[in-house]
Motif scaffolding. Structure first.
Motif, PDB file in Angstrom:
ATOM      1  N   VAL A  65       0.840  -1.204   0.000  1.00  0.00           N
ATOM      2  CA  VAL A  65       0.000   0.000   0.000  1.00  0.00           C
ATOM      3  C   VAL A  65       0.875   1.254   0.000  1.00  0.00           C
ATOM      4  O   VAL A  65       0.600   2.224  -0.725  1.00  0.00           O
ATOM      5  CB  VAL A  65      -0.952  -0.010   1.220  1.00  0.00           C
ATOM      6  CG1 VAL A  65      -1.678   1.327   1.337  1.00  0.00           C
ATOM      7  CG2 VAL A  65      -1.960  -1.141   1.101  1.00  0.00           C
ATOM      8  N   PHE A  82      -9.759   2.494  -2.302  1.00  0.00           N
ATOM      9  CA  PHE A  82      -9.761   1.524  -1.210  1.00  0.00           C
ATOM     10  C   PHE A  82     -11.135   0.868  -1.066  1.00  0.00           C
ATOM     11  O   PHE A  82     -11.240  -0.325  -0.793  1.00  0.00           O
ATOM     12  CB  PHE A  82      -9.360   2.203   0.096  1.00  0.00           C
ATOM     13  CG  PHE A  82      -7.909   2.621   0.140  1.00  0.00           C
ATOM     14  CD1 PHE A  82      -6.941   1.902  -0.544  1.00  0.00           C
ATOM     15  CD2 PHE A  82      -7.515   3.741   0.860  1.00  0.00           C
ATOM     16  CE1 PHE A  82      -5.609   2.273  -0.514  1.00  0.00           C
ATOM     17  CE2 PHE A  82      -6.185   4.133   0.898  1.00  0.00           C
ATOM     18  CZ  PHE A  82      -5.237   3.394   0.204  1.00  0.00           C
ATOM     19  N   ILE A  85     -11.461  -1.707  -3.858  1.00  0.00           N
ATOM     20  CA  ILE A  85     -10.687  -2.923  -3.575  1.00  0.00           C
ATOM     21  C   ILE A  85     -11.435  -3.795  -2.570  1.00  0.00           C
ATOM     22  O   ILE A  85     -11.557  -5.013  -2.735  1.00  0.00           O
ATOM     23  CB  ILE A  85      -9.289  -2.563  -3.046  1.00  0.00           C
ATOM     24  CG1 ILE A  85      -8.450  -1.902  -4.148  1.00  0.00           C
ATOM     25  CG2 ILE A  85      -8.570  -3.808  -2.523  1.00  0.00           C
ATOM     26  CD1 ILE A  85      -7.123  -1.358  -3.663  1.00  0.00           C
ATOM     27  N   VAL A 328      -4.611  -5.740  -3.834  1.00  0.00           N
ATOM     28  CA  VAL A 328      -3.825  -4.505  -3.892  1.00  0.00           C
ATOM     29  C   VAL A 328      -2.829  -4.557  -5.044  1.00  0.00           C
ATOM     30  O   VAL A 328      -2.629  -3.560  -5.757  1.00  0.00           O
ATOM     31  CB  VAL A 328      -3.099  -4.274  -2.545  1.00  0.00           C
ATOM     32  CG1 VAL A 328      -2.059  -3.173  -2.669  1.00  0.00           C
ATOM     33  CG2 VAL A 328      -4.103  -3.924  -1.456  1.00  0.00           C
TER      34      VAL A 328
END
Length: 368
Positions: A65, A82, A85, A328
């Motif tokens: 990240v 985010f 995801i 990610v």
């Protein structure tokens, strides 16, 4: 502990402290003990964290990240990204949580991806049989949920029965049911995806949100919390860990190993069935081809999260972290316009490393 042993091993000498002779204030023993206690507690916490695979997996996720956020802060490090995801990973979280319990027993379930597809087909067929209009009410949606979950439980219980009672290796059993569930789903639908899904399901559960948080994320969080409590605080979790550590020993202390294995595989099937209905809600259609790799992704997430393939150890939280590492990577590579094939290479390398370190830890524990 080493400081305590060292102090106890020295001879006691009755002398007057220098500070007392000089009239200087003495240090407070209680203060020193507290300081030493804080230091010792910190070291103990660090040793415990260092020995947990989940801790190192979390550091890998945090590093990914941080790297992608530094490279493209305007595109990656955003609330929208985010949330996207997390939403796209929610369905896989359910599959991986069920897989965690199975792998802790030193088993494996290759069928969850096909059970997801089959359960979605059963759910949409059930809803369309009751009311095929897009405006079908919530009663129809609930019936579809129940049918999809029941289909998942049935496949899971079949897996568990064949593993526990028929003594067929889990790899063979679930490889067989993988093909059976997928084949039956294709037979029922004639190989064509079913797309008549009630709007209540797709617009509320599939794409709706509560307080800005998508329902898919809320449901996944609830499942994770319940599963973590089951594994860490309930008899079901203790029995699961005991069977994975030593099935023969678990049977000797009174655990009904066969019955419990059936329950564990049924739980995996239930979560796969539940995921099938959520998948139906998210995509507004069955996905006969796009979910066939979900079983491998779920297994990879469980292993990345620190659950041992040899059984007897694992955490639900670690599995969730394992789910997000490939997610990610995929998001970051897409934003950086890196070929998606590199994601497969990276995940494969991390997966092999996770298994290697798990083996090292087992050898160290066995040799001590």
């Amino acid at each position: 502990m080493s400081q305590m042993r060292d102090t106890g091993g020295r001879p006691s000498v009755d002398v007057e402290p220098e500070g007392a002779a000089a009239g200087l204030p003495l240090s407070d023993p209680a203060t020193e003990e507290q300081a030493g206690g804080r230091s010792g507690a910190g070291a103990l916490v660090w040793r415990r964290l260092r020995g947990q695979n989940t801790f190192w997996t979390f550091l890998v996720l945090a590093a990914l990240v941080a790297v992608f956020s530094a490279l493209r802060p305007d595109a990656f490090a955003t609330t929208f990204q985010f949330r996207s995801i997390a939403t796209e990973s929610s369905i896989l979280v359910l599959l991986a949580v069920g897989q965690t319990f199975v792998i802790i027993t030193s088993g494996i379930d290759l069928s969850v991806g096909s059970v997801l597809i089959f359960s979605g087909v059963v759910a949409v067929k059930t809803m369309n049989a009751i009311d095929s209009s897009p405006q079908a009410g919530w009663g129809v949606v609930v019936a579809g949920f129940a049918a999809g979950a029941a289909a998942g439980v049935a496949w899971g219980a079949l897996n568990g029965f064949l593993v526990a009672k028929a003594k067929v290796p889990p790899l063979i059993v679930t490889l067989g049911t993988l093909g059976m569930a997928l084949g039956l789903a294709q037979i029922v639908t004639h190989g064509v995806d079913e797309g008549t899904v009630p709007a209540n399901l797709t617009e509320t559960v599939g794409s709706g949100s509560i307080a800005g948080v998508p329902w898919l994320i809320v449901i996944a969080v609830l499942v994770v919390v319940v599963a973590a409590l089951m594994l860490n605080t309930s008899r079901f979790g203790r029995y699961t860990l005991a069977i994975g550590s030593n099935a023969e020993g678990a049977g000797r202390v009174g655990i009904k190993v066969d019955r419990h294995l059936i329950k564990v595989y049924a739980l995996s099937g239930l979560l796969a069935g539940f995921a099938g209905v959520l998948n139906l809600a998210h995509f507004s259609s069955t996905t006969l081809t796009s979910s066939t790799q979900s079983n491998l992704n779920a297994i990879a997430a469980v292993v990345l999260g620190g659950t041992s393939l040899f059984g007897g150890a694992g955490t639900v939280v670690g599995t969730v972290i394992g789910v997000f590492i490939p997610a990610v990577l995929q998001s970051g590579f897409t934003i950086l316009q890196v070929q998606s094939f590199w994601q497969t290479v990276a995940v494969g390398a991390v997966l092999v490393a996770a298994v290697y370190f798990d083996q090292l830890r087992r050898r160290r524990r066995n040799s001590s």
